[in-house]
Design an enzyme around this catalytic site. Structure first.
Site, PDB file in Angstrom:
ATOM      1  N   CYS A  14      31.040 -24.616  -7.259  1.00 50.17           N
ATOM      2  CA  CYS A  14      30.017 -24.334  -6.261  1.00 50.17           C
ATOM      3  C   CYS A  14      30.566 -23.364  -5.234  1.00 50.17           C
ATOM      4  O   CYS A  14      31.723 -22.947  -5.296  1.00 50.17           O
ATOM      5  CB  CYS A  14      29.532 -25.618  -5.583  1.00 50.17           C
ATOM      6  SG  CYS A  14      30.807 -26.424  -4.599  1.00 50.17           S
ATOM      7  N   CYS A  17      33.909 -23.991  -3.465  1.00 50.70           N
ATOM      8  CA  CYS A  17      35.122 -23.609  -4.210  1.00 50.70           C
ATOM      9  C   CYS A  17      35.468 -22.139  -3.943  1.00 50.70           C
ATOM     10  O   CYS A  17      36.618 -21.790  -3.654  1.00 50.70           O
ATOM     11  CB  CYS A  17      34.919 -23.811  -5.705  1.00 50.70           C
ATOM     12  SG  CYS A  17      34.548 -25.502  -6.214  1.00 50.70           S
ATOM     13  N   CYS A  81      65.067  -3.407 -36.021  1.00 48.40           N
ATOM     14  CA  CYS A  81      65.901  -4.610 -36.065  1.00 48.40           C
ATOM     15  C   CYS A  81      65.463  -5.592 -34.986  1.00 48.40           C
ATOM     16  O   CYS A  81      64.572  -5.302 -34.179  1.00 48.40           O
ATOM     17  CB  CYS A  81      67.378  -4.251 -35.880  1.00 48.40           C
ATOM     18  SG  CYS A  81      67.719  -3.543 -34.238  1.00 48.40           S
ATOM     19  N   ASP A 493      21.704  18.262   0.704  1.00 46.18           N
ATOM     20  CA  ASP A 493      22.353  19.560   0.589  1.00 46.18           C
ATOM     21  C   ASP A 493      21.469  20.424  -0.289  1.00 46.18           C
ATOM     22  O   ASP A 493      20.734  19.917  -1.142  1.00 46.18           O
ATOM     23  CB  ASP A 493      23.737  19.389  -0.044  1.00 46.18           C
ATOM     24  CG  ASP A 493      24.423  20.716  -0.243  1.00 46.18           C
ATOM     25  OD1 ASP A 493      24.524  21.479   0.730  1.00 46.18           O
ATOM     26  OD2 ASP A 493      24.846  20.994  -1.386  1.00 46.18           O
ATOM     27  N   ASP A 690      26.533  17.225  -3.676  1.00 49.69           N
ATOM     28  CA  ASP A 690      27.233  17.279  -4.962  1.00 49.69           C
ATOM     29  C   ASP A 690      28.570  17.993  -4.921  1.00 49.69           C
ATOM     30  O   ASP A 690      29.316  17.979  -5.894  1.00 49.69           O
ATOM     31  CB  ASP A 690      26.357  17.980  -6.008  1.00 49.69           C
ATOM     32  CG  ASP A 690      26.346  19.493  -5.812  1.00 49.69           C
ATOM     33  OD1 ASP A 690      26.270  19.932  -4.646  1.00 49.69           O
ATOM     34  OD2 ASP A 690      26.404  20.220  -6.817  1.00 49.69           O
TER      35      ASP A 690
END
Length: 795
Positions: A14, A17, A81, A493, A690
């Site tokens: 809940c 917690c 190895c 812009d 942008d």
């Protein structure tokens, strides 16, 4: 160094917690945490010079919860190895977030358990590569953790229901309208004791363990309420059973069915809640599914099909018609039309030729071509979109602070209320009647669970941001989703936002002896080093393979450029730049005003101190600009345009798209000042841009919106990314924000309504415990279901 992690957390039941974990982590030195109950994740920012990931994980576990882990199997090549295997194993174990690593030389594989929030498989690949070996993802065995959790909850629910059914049948005899036969064996207290005990202590054990952990950490949560309520009913029934057996009690008051049915109903509620919560993340799942699963890699002239995880930057890939482009890259051989609608919103396929950029997950429609991979894995555009959506879904909106505060103090208050109700009933209402007092107290404990309150905000945020992502609108966090609804003014812009950002040279008006071709040659050579869209237009207009030498290039931000071209001093730019260089230009003003009245941007070209020509450049207005601005004005939003163009040109463009307010001749560094001017008037302002020069304004605005086809810097500075650059997404973002916030307010109202109405009704003894359990389960499910309605909203 600041780092961020998204940590999966297990064991939360809940909002209490989530609050406890958040408070515990935030008390740690160098840690800032945000815990999301619905996603079962913690977003943690930490300073790795002051604290280590293992300490954060240990803190979460100390608070009584678990840190989600996953297993990944790696196929490793290059080992010769046992020393190789040992070296890789030690190297992996040193990485932050690795729980264990086992390398098997015989099978050339490694099994690694790790904490996804602190490390991802890519980091393991990189580590193994640095050690001199190579690794690829073999199989993620634990990737279906959510599905396993659902199956586990379903199985526990079925077992609990089967064991509770006989006890439920005993309740039938208490119904006033039932007068039929009934198996009297079920009325034996010891027969009821057996299934009730299994449900109470086997099925219900997580409530006890969770409740004890919470109390040890001086807190209380839903587990405490359920454990106390069901234990009271169960142990009271046990006492009654013992008295029936040994003290001659003929009519024991049994509540075995109450405790068992309560646990079953809580499990039912949690199971339905889990199913519903899983639906809230479908948008993210669908985004991730867009990625190609494999690619045709070209090695030594031959093609081989490899998993997408094995594609590296620099690899050559063959893409055939109908296939998804595997990763971001550049086309190197061939040509084709590519459907980029899922990223850019462009409905028609775009023709791609050698040198053109390609976006991963878009679809090749016609020809076959070879591409070179540039961005792979988490660096692709699609991965960036997924990351933004995931972070937004895990973030908190400011409105959630109210719910967090309430839920943090709610459970202790409920415990006090339940005790008070019990005392009042047993001493004043019905003195000495333990059964009725107990029933009233249990009902208060059960119906007061704050689960619905904890889920009210995050589930709506998850669905709302997911729905927005489907529309090409990426909110970076819940706080931006909340703020957007209150916007009053929006600044656009001009270049690349209102216009397409691909201007073309339309006019060259000469005033000197130079020919048009010579004017373009000198201007293009001077502008070749500039990245400005107007400069690109002039360079494109000069069609030649021969370029004169250029030295002493200098850019004057917002004004133009100067350079020495073939030993001639070339000055290109605005009136301001001409005045600064003491170049006479007034004889060209009539032509300048005529061109600017048509919405064209005019640049003065001077050579060796004398004006030689005017170059006019026009940028095409986006098809969506006019309708987008109309939609915003219809919503009562004030719309502004900001540009470096002169006032006359700016007003001509603004008039075409329906904008009434214009900021013209604004230098890039002054765009942020225009945003602040409006904010100082008490307005909540959004900036839409942008370019790199828009980044300061995007950061200063209450909400920064970056065009998804723009630069990475602009997108990074913004709060919302509009994928594809459609300006109609701005109005959609406003609508999504308003509808999501309305949904959150509805959730909070109903969550509080259940408790506000339910607790007094339960306290008055008008609510049987099992009915209280059903109401509690229904409250959580109804809140999540209401959030899911956002998936069907029209924007």
């Amino acid at each position: 160094m600041k780092k961020a992690a998204h940590i999966g957390i297990t064991g939360m039941t809940c909002a209490a917690c989530a609050n406890r974990i958040e408070r515990g982590l935030n008390r740690m030195d160098g840690v800032a945490a945000n815990v999301n109950l619905a996603m079962e994740k913690a977003k943690v920012a930490y300073d790795d010079q002051r604290i280590k990931p293992v300490e954060i994980a240990e803190k979460i576990e100390k608070l009584g919860y678990g840190v989600a882990s996953e297993r990944v199997d790696l196929a490793i090549s290059g080992m010769t190895c046992a020393a190789c295997a040992a070296r890789i194993e030690k190297g992996l174990k040193r990485l932050p977030g690795i729980i264990s690593a086992t390398v098997n030389l015989a099978t050339e594989s490694a099994a690694v358990y790790y904490q996804p929030g602190f490390i991802e498989p890519e980091a393991m690949f990189e580590k193994i590569h640095k050690l001199g070996y190579s690794a690829v993802l073999k199989q993620a065995l634990e990737s279906d953790g959510k599905a396993k959790e659902i199956r586990r909850k379903r199985n526990r629910l079925i077992l609990s229901a089967v064991l509770s059914l006989p006890l439920l049948l005993t309740m039938v005899t208490h119904l006033p309208f039932y007068h039929g036969p009934f198996p009297m064996l079920l009325m034996n207290p010891w027969i009821q004791f057996v299934p009730a005990s299994i449900v109470q202590f086997y099925i219900g054990w997580p409530f006890y363990s969770g409740g004890v952990r919470a109390l040890l950490n001086r807190s209380a949560n839903m587990d405490v309420l359920v454990a106390l309520g069901t234990s009271a009913a169960y142990f009271y029934s046990v006492v009654q059973t013992v008295r029936y057996q040994f003290a001659g009690l003929h009519h024991p008051q049994l509540y075995f069915e109450t405790s068992a049915i309560l646990i079953t109903l809580v499990l039912l509620g949690k199971y339905m809640e889990t199913l519903a919560k899983r639906q809230t993340t479908t948008a993210l799942t669908e985004l991730m599914d867009l990625q190609a699963k494999d690619a045709a890699k070209i090695v030594d002239g031959a093609e081989e099909r490899v998993p997408i995880e094995q594609v590296e930057s620099g690899d050559l890939l063959r893409v055939r018609p109908g296939e998804k482009i595997p990763v971001d890259g550049v086309l190197v051989d061939g040509e084709s039309a590519v459907d980029e609608s899922m990223i850019t919103g462009e409905s028609l396929p775009i023709m791609k030729r050698s040198g053109d950029q390609l976006i991963g997950a878009t679809v090749n429609t016609t020809g076959s071509f070879i591409m070179k991979a540039e961005k792979v894995g988490k660096d692709t555009a699609l991965a960036g979109i997924v990351r933004i959506v995931e972070e937004a879904q895990g973030s908190k909106a400011p409105i959630q602070r109210l719910a967090d505060h309430i839920s943090g103090i709610f459970v202790p208050i409920v415990l006090v209320i339940a005790l008070f109700v019990f005392v009042i009933w047993i001493t004043a209402v019905q003195p000495g009647q333990w059964d009725t007092a107990l029933a009233a107290a249990i009902s208060v404990l059960v119906i007061a669970c704050p689960c619905a309150l904890g889920l009210a905000t995050p589930t709506s945020i998850m669905v709302g941001t997911g729905k927005a992502a489907e529309q090409g609108i990426l909110f970076k966090g819940g706080e931006y989703l909340e703020t957007t609804q209150n916007l009053q003014s929006i600044i656009f812009d001009k270049t690349g936002t209102i216009t397409k950002g691909k201007p073309e040279v339309t006019d060259v008006v000469r005033f000197g002896d130079l020919k048009k071709e010579d004017v373009l040659m000198l201007a293009a050579a001077a502008e070749k080093s500039s990245e400005h869209p107007l400069a690109r237009a002039i360079v494109t207009a000069y069609q030649s393979d021969e370029w004169p030498s250029v030295t002493h290039f200098e850019t004057h931000t917002g004004s133009g450029v100067t350079a020495l071209v073939a030993e001639k001093k070339v000055v290109i730019g605005t009136r301001r730049l001409m005045n600064q260089n003491k170049i006479e230009f007034h004889h060209a003003l009539d032509d300048t005003l005529r061109l600017e009245a048509n919405g064209k941007t005019v640049m003065f070209v001077a050579v060796d101190g004398k004006l030689q020509a005017l170059i006019a450049v026009a940028d095409t207005i986006k098809e969506s600009s006019v309708s987008a601005i109309e939609e915003l004005k219809a919503r009562g939003i004030s719309v502004y345009m900001v540009t470096g163009d002169n006032q006359r040109t700016a007003e001509a463009i603004a008039k075409k798209v329906g904008i009434d307010h214009v900021f013209a001749e604004v230098l890039p560094e002054d765009k942020a000042k225009k945003v602040r001017e409006l904010q100082n008037q008490g307005l909540r302002v959004a900036m839409v841009g942008d370019g790199i020069n828009d980044a300061p304004a995007l950061a200063v605005a209450d909400i920064g919106m970056a065009i998804g086809s723009g630069t990475d810097v602009a997108i990074e500075a913004a709060d919302i990314t509009l994928v594809g650059g459609e300006l109609t997404h701005v109005a959609k973002a406003l609508d999504l924000s308003k509808k999501t916030m309305r949904n959150i307010r509805q959730n909070l109202f109903w969550a509080l309504f259940y408790n506000t109405i339910g607790i007094p009704v339960a306290a008055l003894g008008l609510l049987a415990p099992w009915v209280a359990g059903a109401a509690m389960a229904f409250s959580s499910v109804s809140v999540v279901s209401n959030s899911l309605r956002l998936k069907r909203m029209k924007v």
